[in-house]
Design a protein around this motif. Sequence first.
Motif, PDB file in Angstrom:
ATOM      1  N   MET A   1      32.773 -36.340 -11.355  1.00 37.39           N
ATOM      2  CA  MET A   1      32.357 -35.273 -10.471  1.00 37.39           C
ATOM      3  C   MET A   1      30.835 -35.223 -10.433  1.00 37.39           C
ATOM      4  O   MET A   1      30.181 -35.146 -11.469  1.00 37.39           O
ATOM      5  N   ARG A   2      30.277 -35.276  -9.225  1.00 37.52           N
ATOM      6  CA  ARG A   2      28.831 -35.193  -9.064  1.00 37.52           C
ATOM      7  C   ARG A   2      28.396 -33.908  -8.361  1.00 37.52           C
ATOM      8  O   ARG A   2      27.324 -33.396  -8.624  1.00 37.52           O
ATOM      9  N   ASP A   3      29.217 -33.386  -7.474  1.00 36.41           N
ATOM     10  CA  ASP A   3      28.782 -32.216  -6.711  1.00 36.41           C
ATOM     11  C   ASP A   3      30.002 -31.424  -6.286  1.00 36.41           C
ATOM     12  O   ASP A   3      30.706 -31.800  -5.357  1.00 36.41           O
ATOM     13  N   LEU A   4      30.272 -30.341  -6.983  1.00 36.31           N
ATOM     14  CA  LEU A   4      31.390 -29.477  -6.661  1.00 36.31           C
ATOM     15  C   LEU A   4      30.860 -28.090  -6.360  1.00 36.31           C
ATOM     16  O   LEU A   4      30.214 -27.466  -7.203  1.00 36.31           O
ATOM     17  N   GLN A   5      31.103 -27.620  -5.144  1.00 39.08           N
ATOM     18  CA  GLN A   5      30.679 -26.284  -4.750  1.00 39.08           C
ATOM     19  C   GLN A   5      31.909 -25.405  -4.575  1.00 39.08           C
ATOM     20  O   GLN A   5      32.848 -25.777  -3.873  1.00 39.08           O
ATOM     21  N   VAL A   6      31.910 -24.280  -5.246  1.00 36.92           N
ATOM     22  CA  VAL A   6      33.044 -23.371  -5.215  1.00 36.92           C
ATOM     23  C   VAL A   6      32.589 -22.046  -4.625  1.00 36.92           C
ATOM     24  O   VAL A   6      31.754 -21.353  -5.200  1.00 36.92           O
ATOM     25  N   ALA A   7      33.113 -21.701  -3.461  1.00 37.04           N
ATOM     26  CA  ALA A   7      32.793 -20.424  -2.817  1.00 37.04           C
ATOM     27  C   ALA A   7      33.946 -19.470  -3.079  1.00 37.04           C
ATOM     28  O   ALA A   7      34.866 -19.346  -2.273  1.00 37.04           O
ATOM     29  N   ALA A   8      33.923 -18.852  -4.230  1.00 40.48           N
ATOM     30  CA  ALA A   8      35.019 -17.971  -4.616  1.00 40.48           C
ATOM     31  C   ALA A   8      34.495 -16.884  -5.545  1.00 40.48           C
ATOM     32  O   ALA A   8      34.660 -16.953  -6.754  1.00 40.48           O
ATOM     33  N   PRO A   9      33.854 -15.862  -4.994  1.00 40.39           N
ATOM     34  CA  PRO A   9      33.266 -14.828  -5.842  1.00 40.39           C
ATOM     35  C   PRO A   9      34.280 -14.044  -6.655  1.00 40.39           C
ATOM     36  O   PRO A   9      33.921 -13.410  -7.642  1.00 40.39           O
ATOM     37  N   ALA A  10      35.563 -14.102  -6.259  1.00 41.86           N
ATOM     38  CA  ALA A  10      36.592 -13.377  -6.999  1.00 41.86           C
ATOM     39  C   ALA A  10      37.368 -14.291  -7.948  1.00 41.86           C
ATOM     40  O   ALA A  10      38.401 -13.885  -8.481  1.00 41.86           O
ATOM     41  N   ILE A  11      36.873 -15.514  -8.181  1.00 38.01           N
ATOM     42  CA  ILE A  11      37.587 -16.454  -9.035  1.00 38.01           C
ATOM     43  C   ILE A  11      37.692 -15.912 -10.460  1.00 38.01           C
ATOM     44  O   ILE A  11      36.733 -15.384 -11.020  1.00 38.01           O
ATOM     45  N   GLU A  12      38.914 -16.027 -11.052  1.00 37.91           N
ATOM     46  CA  GLU A  12      39.152 -15.518 -12.396  1.00 37.91           C
ATOM     47  C   GLU A  12      39.316 -16.638 -13.420  1.00 37.91           C
ATOM     48  O   GLU A  12      38.982 -16.450 -14.591  1.00 37.91           O
ATOM     49  N   SER A  13      39.833 -17.791 -12.982  1.00 38.99           N
ATOM     50  CA  SER A  13      40.067 -18.907 -13.897  1.00 38.99           C
ATOM     51  C   SER A  13      39.496 -20.187 -13.292  1.00 38.99           C
ATOM     52  O   SER A  13      39.613 -20.412 -12.083  1.00 38.99           O
ATOM     53  N   PHE A  14      38.899 -21.024 -14.147  1.00 33.61           N
ATOM     54  CA  PHE A  14      38.340 -22.295 -13.692  1.00 33.61           C
ATOM     55  C   PHE A  14      38.686 -23.365 -14.720  1.00 33.61           C
ATOM     56  O   PHE A  14      38.394 -23.210 -15.911  1.00 33.61           O
ATOM     57  N   ALA A  15      39.361 -24.432 -14.272  1.00 28.57           N
ATOM     58  CA  ALA A  15      39.733 -25.528 -15.165  1.00 28.57           C
ATOM     59  C   ALA A  15      39.264 -26.840 -14.561  1.00 28.57           C
ATOM     60  O   ALA A  15      39.543 -27.129 -13.400  1.00 28.57           O
ATOM     61  N   PHE A  16      38.543 -27.631 -15.365  1.00 31.76           N
ATOM     62  CA  PHE A  16      38.112 -28.942 -14.900  1.00 31.76           C
ATOM     63  C   PHE A  16      38.271 -29.960 -16.024  1.00 31.76           C
ATOM     64  O   PHE A  16      37.768 -29.765 -17.128  1.00 31.76           O
TER      65      PHE A  16
END
Length: 279
Positions: A1-16
Amino acid sequence: MRDLQVAAPAIESFAFHGDILYSRDGYETEPVVFIGNGNSRTTWDADTPELRDAYLSHLGFGGYDNQIHDFAYSCALLKVAHARILTLCSKGLLHIDVERNCLELDVDTPNLEELQLLMDSMGDDDVTNFSGFFELIGPTTLLERLFVRLPAACQDTAEDARSGAATGEDEDIVLDEEISLDRLTFIKMVNFRGATRELRLLRFLLPRAPVLEELVLVTPEEEGTPGNHDRLLKVVQEHVSEARKAWRDAHVTVCRPREDDSRSPAHTKYYHDDQAHSS
């Protein structure tokens, strides 16, 4: 992964789970960017104010390469370090340690209540990276629960615990800046065999956890005989006898996986296991 943009201001969980890279193809690009309300890149508290838990794992994607991994893992971690629950991996701890020695890396974990560390190896460097991470997050951590998933494959034996002192592998860990885990009440180690470096980790943690209430050591299934449990418990008690003076009322359990009825971490899916089974 080089460039991941996440537009989710209400995001509660993030897994990578993957290879986290820092792009330098003519310009610098952070590997993970969260875009908050109004699509403006601001600070993490504005971008992901609802983030509760995050999982970052580099396991299964090789070691550290300073040409492609510099700043990558720590940049990703900084974006999610304010979560209450974190799962990180030993490869990530290596990346953090390298960058910590090169830069004045400051990881702020103001809300951290639960930490899970996935260890795919247990060499002396892993022990150093493990203890260094606690020194990095500092003496004000709110950490209450610590889960450590040790390597599934045996890397040394319980009998090595006594001979390790002769080589220096069994020496207690000394930090440059002392810390106290004043809120840590629960520690659980899975795949525990009583090996030299595993005991070093225990002796590092226990004296710094004055309010510890429960220590759970889960053996690998193949080593989970009653005789092994008795031996492990004796070895643990010998190595942490001094620490026990500070938390003599803590409950210590050594058990097999199928006998374990203690609490589990928030993250119980391990993506590198799926990768290994499919390859």
